[in-house]
Design an enzyme around this catalytic site. Structure first.
Site, PDB file in Angstrom:
ATOM      1  CG  HIS A  23       4.283  -1.584   2.029  1.00  0.00           C
ATOM      2  ND1 HIS A  23       2.825  -1.946   2.073  1.00  0.00           N
ATOM      3  CD2 HIS A  23       4.611  -2.215   3.271  1.00  0.00           C
ATOM      4  CE1 HIS A  23       2.818  -2.821   2.958  1.00  0.00           C
ATOM      5  NE2 HIS A  23       3.635  -2.915   3.792  1.00  0.00           N
TER       6      HIS A  23
ATOM      7  CG  ASP B 210       4.631  -1.102  12.448  1.00  0.00           C
ATOM      8  OD1 ASP B 210       3.846  -2.011  12.830  1.00  0.00           O
ATOM      9  OD2 ASP B 210       4.857  -0.925  10.942  1.00  0.00           O
TER      10      ASP B 210
ATOM     11  CG  HIS C 227      -0.364  -0.152   2.493  1.00  0.00           C
ATOM     12  ND1 HIS C 227       0.363   0.696   3.162  1.00  0.00           N
ATOM     13  CD2 HIS C 227      -0.130  -1.138   3.338  1.00  0.00           C
ATOM     14  CE1 HIS C 227       1.136   0.362   4.276  1.00  0.00           C
ATOM     15  NE2 HIS C 227       0.614  -0.936   4.528  1.00  0.00           N
TER      16      HIS C 227
HETATM   17  P1  AMP Z   1       4.609  -4.500   6.935  1.00  0.00           P
HETATM   18  O1  AMP Z   1       4.432  -5.030   5.496  1.00  0.00           O
HETATM   19  O2  AMP Z   1       3.545  -3.942   7.586  1.00  0.00           O
HETATM   20  O3  AMP Z   1       5.601  -5.530   7.843  1.00  0.00           O
HETATM   21  O4  AMP Z   1       5.565  -3.180   6.825  1.00  0.00           O
HETATM   22  C1  AMP Z   1       6.663  -3.065   6.157  1.00  0.00           C
HETATM   23  C2  AMP Z   1       7.010  -1.658   6.420  1.00  0.00           C
HETATM   24  O5  AMP Z   1       6.162  -0.627   5.996  1.00  0.00           O
HETATM   25  C3  AMP Z   1       7.415  -1.489   8.158  1.00  0.00           C
HETATM   26  O6  AMP Z   1       8.510  -0.626   8.190  1.00  0.00           O
HETATM   27  C4  AMP Z   1       6.301  -0.576   8.200  1.00  0.00           C
HETATM   28  O7  AMP Z   1       6.656   0.251   9.633  1.00  0.00           O
HETATM   29  C5  AMP Z   1       6.062   0.137   7.146  1.00  0.00           C
HETATM   30  N1  AMP Z   1       4.589   0.727   6.946  1.00  0.00           N
HETATM   31  C6  AMP Z   1       3.461   0.014   7.251  1.00  0.00           C
HETATM   32  N2  AMP Z   1       2.563   0.863   6.956  1.00  0.00           N
HETATM   33  C7  AMP Z   1       2.965   2.005   6.923  1.00  0.00           C
HETATM   34  C8  AMP Z   1       2.451   3.481   6.847  1.00  0.00           C
HETATM   35  N3  AMP Z   1       1.025   3.583   6.944  1.00  0.00           N
HETATM   36  N4  AMP Z   1       3.215   4.452   6.547  1.00  0.00           N
HETATM   37  C9  AMP Z   1       4.531   4.400   6.611  1.00  0.00           C
HETATM   38  N5  AMP Z   1       5.085   3.065   6.747  1.00  0.00           N
HETATM   39  C10 AMP Z   1       4.409   2.103   6.968  1.00  0.00           C
END
Ligand code: AMP
Length: 282
Positions: free
Chosen positions: A37, A150, A34
């Site tokens: 990412h 996070d 999304h």
């Molecule tokens: P995930 O796929 O949820 O493990 O996230 C992968 C990376 O994307 C992690 O470093 C998250 O903190 C970052 N991330 C997830 N959601 C967001 C968001 N809404 N804004 C910025 N970074 C994000």
């Protein structure tokens, strides 16, 4: 964009690129990409000659009763998005590739995990630190991009990089939100229409807490109580897992609200547990 599924090929390619003097930016994700990412990928593209995106839903960081099986996955669409975003190398290993055997060694995070998600999800950050240690060795990045959404993960990764002497610069990136303030998350797809409407009040409630502090409130309990009341009133379909106001990045409790702080919430809906936070200096 090259899609790589084995650690051996990934290591060979990045080693060659590094020998050619290329700088490597790394974005680790669990996919179902999304805009949050994509923001990390954009940041990585700004300063690195080669951008590596990993997509791996890491079983080690899910508890036995958590949503590992239900976690949304869409490999083909993610691949297309990554290609359009200008990712150079997409690393999407299978679980067997990452963990061919029962691990003989795992990483245990000793600090910054007795609160927030670390408290609610025992073992979660050990799983995160273990997979990131592997990914850092496989991808060998110069810069690694993580979302402040996070924030506890950022605090843990900071400790991992420092304590294990990785030559990696951690780049925390701002939270990308929907128009109504809800933090973008792969798990948002599991909200019902009604839950989705209420979910935007999570960020509103945190902002109200911040506003109280900006107006002079320095008692953490007062702020927390006020934000909990707002959440209960405006997000009745969600159960508050935690609402905390702590020093950041140490994640230690405050007697008085001062310095760099995090106001963080986790709210459980029927099929999705959402987290959000605000980090700022008071
Ligand atoms: P995930 O796929 O949820 O493990 O996230 C992968 C990376 O994307 C992690 O470093 C998250 O903190 C970052 N991330 C997830 N959601 C967001 C968001 N809404 N804004 C910025 N970074 C994000």
């Amino acid at each position: 964009m090259k899609v790589i599924t084995t650690t051996k090929e990934m290591q060979e390619i990045v080693q060659t690129e590094k020998n050619n003097g290329k700088s490597i930016g790394f974005v680790a994700t669990m996919g179902f990409l999304h805009d949050g990412h994509l923001h990390l990928i954009e940041k990585a593209k700004e300063v690195n000659e080669l951008v590596v995106l990993s997509i791996f839903v890491n079983p080690l960081q899910f508890g036995p009763n958590e949503d590992f099986d239900q976690y949304p996955r869409n490999g083909k669409q993610d691949e297309q998005i990554a290609r359009e975003q200008g990712v150079d190398l997409l690393f999407s290993p299978s679980t067997e590739e990452m963990y061919p055997n029962e691990p003989a060694v795992t990483v245990s995070v000793l600090r910054r995990t007795n609160v927030l998600c670390g408290k609610s999800r025992p073992g979660h950050f050990d799983g995160v630190a273990t997979v990131l240690t592997k990914l850092f060795h496989i991808v060998m990045p110069d810069h690694a991009y993580f979302g402040i959404k996070d924030a506890q993960q950022v605090a843990v990764v900071e400790g991992l990089i420092e304590d294990f002497n990785f030559s990696i610069t951690l780049v925390p990136c701002q939270t990308v939100r929907e128009k109504d303030g809800l933090a973008k998350s792969s798990r948002n797809v599991y909200l019902t229409t009604e839950e989705r409407i209420q979910a935007s009040s999570i960020y509103d409630s945190l902002q109200s807490g911040k506003a109280m502090i900006q107006s002079g409130e320095r008692n953490p309990a007062q702020v927390k109580n006020a934000v909990v009341s707002l959440l209960k009133e405006n997000v009745p379909l969600g159960d508050i897992d935690y609402l905390e106001l702590l020093a950041y990045p140490e994640l230690e409790s405050l007697t008085e609200v001062t310095g760099k702080v995090i106001l963080a919430a986790a709210v459980k809906f029927r099929s999705a547990r959402l987290i959000d936070n605000i980090v700022w200096s008071v």
